[in-house]
Design an enzyme around this catalytic site. Structure first.
Site, PDB file in Angstrom:
ATOM      1  N   GLU A   1      34.457  34.917  35.286  1.00 30.66           N
ATOM      2  CA  GLU A   1      35.645  34.994  34.426  1.00 30.66           C
ATOM      3  C   GLU A   1      35.839  33.746  33.578  1.00 30.66           C
ATOM      4  O   GLU A   1      36.486  33.790  32.524  1.00 30.66           O
ATOM      5  CB  GLU A   1      36.904  35.260  35.261  1.00 30.66           C
ATOM      6  CG  GLU A   1      37.364  34.126  36.165  1.00 30.66           C
ATOM      7  CD  GLU A   1      36.767  34.191  37.558  1.00 30.66           C
ATOM      8  OE1 GLU A   1      37.395  33.643  38.491  1.00 30.66           O
ATOM      9  OE2 GLU A   1      35.672  34.767  37.717  1.00 30.66           O
TER      10      GLU A   1
ATOM     11  N   HIS B   1      31.978  32.252  39.411  1.00 35.01           N
ATOM     12  CA  HIS B   1      33.165  32.832  38.772  1.00 35.01           C
ATOM     13  C   HIS B   1      32.846  33.206  37.316  1.00 35.01           C
ATOM     14  O   HIS B   1      33.017  32.379  36.407  1.00 35.01           O
ATOM     15  CB  HIS B   1      34.321  31.831  38.799  1.00 35.01           C
ATOM     16  CG  HIS B   1      34.905  31.595  40.151  1.00 35.01           C
ATOM     17  ND1 HIS B   1      36.049  32.217  40.596  1.00 35.01           N
ATOM     18  CD2 HIS B   1      34.484  30.817  41.179  1.00 35.01           C
ATOM     19  CE1 HIS B   1      36.320  31.821  41.827  1.00 35.01           C
ATOM     20  NE2 HIS B   1      35.389  30.967  42.211  1.00 35.01           N
TER      21      HIS B   1
ATOM     22  N   CYS C   1      33.291  35.346  44.269  1.00 36.39           N
ATOM     23  CA  CYS C   1      33.398  34.243  45.230  1.00 36.39           C
ATOM     24  C   CYS C   1      33.745  34.772  46.620  1.00 36.39           C
ATOM     25  O   CYS C   1      32.885  35.310  47.300  1.00 36.39           O
ATOM     26  CB  CYS C   1      34.416  33.214  44.730  1.00 36.39           C
ATOM     27  SG  CYS C   1      34.292  31.611  45.547  1.00 36.39           S
TER      28      CYS C   1
END
Length: 594
Positions: free
Chosen positions: A552, A550, A413
């Site tokens: 993750e 993102h 990001c």
């Protein structure tokens, strides 16, 4: 029994003595154990705060904001549920006081209460119970089947004013669904006091007494302690809290949260829940039973191997909220997942981005020097997301160091945006390049606010949720990140797309893309319009990758995220080369073994 008639089992998890005691991990671990016997499990997190969601809350106060497929900005514990249970939840799986009151007030304004006085009991408590039953029935996996068990975690601490309406709702709920379909696990603290290290039971006795006074009796008491609970202490809690000895569970500190499910299983928690909730009555298909057995074997293998990895990979995380590491919880977990897959121990170092800035050297030269020493020790540099100007020049400096010194780099990001700014300034000779977020009057705004995003309202107005990224033609032969996605079987169909979760207001300015790519910074992944830059990568670098999304949020212990996996693999290779160089300089003597 048909799917529509199936009664869901509910397990409520509450906490006492202090907040942050580990209810989320306990709830996730229980859910995982239930999955190992073939049950479908969902989870709900109740947060007693008045905010509608976690989206506008400070990372310093609340930790990470976790984002779901539907764009819901929710509590970080939903990340624990998705990772442990490998399920897909919705924004409705996170209940807040703000959401409940908003729903009830909207109904009152429409006249749905037919002129009655709207009160906490029954209107608020009924709304809470109705919400739970509705969300518990939503399928969370590809089968489309209704879950068998719903784990409900009540945030905060029993006795808090904020959580009182939820406690009352749960008191009523146990009778609404029936004793056979409702169990309560209470997580409490057993502190060790004094020079002799005596384990104290009074805090647990007090919190259980308060819970009972509110109309709820625990079926399990999970005792958080730094060491294994002593037998006499366990007997004492059993006697004074009116539960059987097998209902007092020792949840000691362990090297990794991945050990907790097996720690609970060893103490007979699964057998107790089978009897307490009559789980044997639930019809489970052979396919589900087989899945459960495979999951148990995989998780056991994962926990056994976790502590054996000795070869370190030094990852330096350059962030803005490093004083509260929960601000980057999913990033940290994703690194762990990839480390497990690569059989490497992740040595994570935290560097506050502002400490890397030249101006900070005058303010605190010692911290400035320490920050740069940590950065230079990195086998891999990770720059995660964030908002605001503080520390951005430090992040830009970290991106430059990684690019020039061929250190593996992963930007997420804001980590992509600072890498673009750095490249524009130092390679494309756009000296005044910046982001509109940091300098609205910059001559070269290589990062701009997305035109459709509100600049006045903050809650839920970003580009949020699951969206496609399409790999560009011509990247097949050289793109490292593309190869990692392909090896993980994450690319489907002829358009070679991946779907990842987003949370951002700013994007790369499309007017500068040609200039950047001509100098070697390629945007290998773009959105379905081709106008939004999603993945950037350098060709002549061991691993220099950044994503606007993102990754993750979709990483799992048994299925690591491809960008993180590629980053850790490249960092491990860099570590090997560093050791070889070190050996040559010291005539074969090295501090590391390979």
């Amino acid at each position: 029994m048909g799917n529509l008639d199936k009664k869901i089992k509910y397990i409520l998890i509450s906490g006492g003595v202090i907040s942050g005691i580990g209810k989320g991990i306990f709830a996730s671990s229980l859910g995982l154990l239930l999955k190992t016997i073939g049950l479908r499990v969902t989870a709900i997190k109740i947060d007693p705060y008045m905010n509608i969601d976690a989206g506008t809350m400070s990372p310093f106060e609340h930790g990470e904001v976790f984002v779901l497929n539907d764009g819901g900005e929710v509590d970080l514990d939903l990340g624990n549920y998705e990772r442990f249970l490998d399920v897909t939840l919705t924004k409705d799986n996170n209940i807040t006081t703000g959401k409940i009151y908003q729903e009830v007030i909207n109904k009152e304004r429409k006249g749905e209460y037919l002129g009655k006085t709207v009160q906490v009991v029954p209107h608020i408590t009924d709304a809470m119970q109705n919400w739970i039953e509705r969300v518990a029935s939503i399928p969370v996996d590809e089968s489309g089947e209704k879950p068998d068990v719903c784990i409900i975690e009540l945030g905060g601490t029993v006795g808090d004013i904020e959580s009182a309406p939820f406690i009352e709702a749960m008191r009523q709920f146990q009778f609404r669904v029936g004793s056979e379909n409702f169990a309560l696990g209470h997580v409490s603290l057993v502190p060790i006091i004094g020079p002799v290290g005596e384990q104290k039971t009074k805090p647990t006795q007090a919190t259980v007494r308060e819970l009972r006074a509110l109309g709820l009796s625990p079926d399990l008491i999970a005792c958080r302690c730094s060491q294994k609970l002593e037998c006499e202490v366990q007997n004492k809690i059993s006697m004074f809290c009116h539960v059987g000895i097998e209902q007092v569970i020792s949840v000691r500190d362990v090297s990794s949260t991945y050990h907790i499910p097996l720690l609970l299983k060893e103490q007979g928690v699964l057998d107790f829940l089978k009897n307490r909730l009559k789980l044997d009555k639930i019809l489970i298909s052979n396919a589900q039973l087989d899945k459960g057995e495979i999951l148990l074997k995989q998780w056991t293998k994962l926990t056994e191997e976790h502590d054996r990895f000795l070869q370190p990979v030094v990852i330096v995380l350059v962030g803005k909220y490093t004083n509260l590491q929960d601000s980057y919880l999913s990033v940290k977990k994703s690194l762990e997942h990839s480390g497990l897959n690569c059989e490497r121990k992740i040595d994570l170092k935290w560097v506050e981005a502002s400490y890397l800035e030249a101006e900070y050297e005058k303010e605190n030269p010692e911290k400035y020097r320490e920050a740069w020493e940590n950065l230079r020790s990195a086998n891999g540099i990770l720059v995660p997301g964030g908002f605001g100007t503080r520390g951005t020049e430090g992040k830009i400096a970290a991106a430059k160091f990684a690019r020039e010194n061929k250190v593996p780099y992963l930007g997420i990001c804001l980590g992509l945006q600072v890498a673009v700014i750095e490249f524009a300034r130092n390679v494309c000779d756009l000296e005044a390049a910046n982001s509109e977020e940091f300098d609205k009057h910059a001559k070269h705004q290589v990062v701009i606010n997305m035109p459709e995003i509100s600049t006045t309202h903050l809650g839920g107005t970003m580009r949020l949720g699951l969206r496609p990224t399409i790999f560009q033609v011509g990247t097949e032969s050289w793109s490292k990140i593309r190869k990692y996605y392909e090896s993980a079987q994450s690319i489907f169909g002829d358009d070679h797309h991946v779907s990842e979760r987003h949370r951002h207001r700013y994007e790369v300015n499309p007017n500068y893309v040609q200039i950047l790519e001509e100098k070697g910074l390629y945007f290998v992944g773009r959105d379905d319009t081709g106008k939004r830059m999603e993945i950037m990568e350098l060709k002549d670098h061991p691993f220099y990758v950044a994503t606007q999304y993102h990754p993750e949020y979709l990483s799992r212990p048994l299925k690591p995220s491809p960008p993180f996996h590629g980053f850790v693999v490249a960092s491990a290779e860099y570590a090997k080369k560093s050791v070889v160089k070190s050996k040559s300089k010291t005539n074969g003597i090295s501090h590391y073994s390979n």
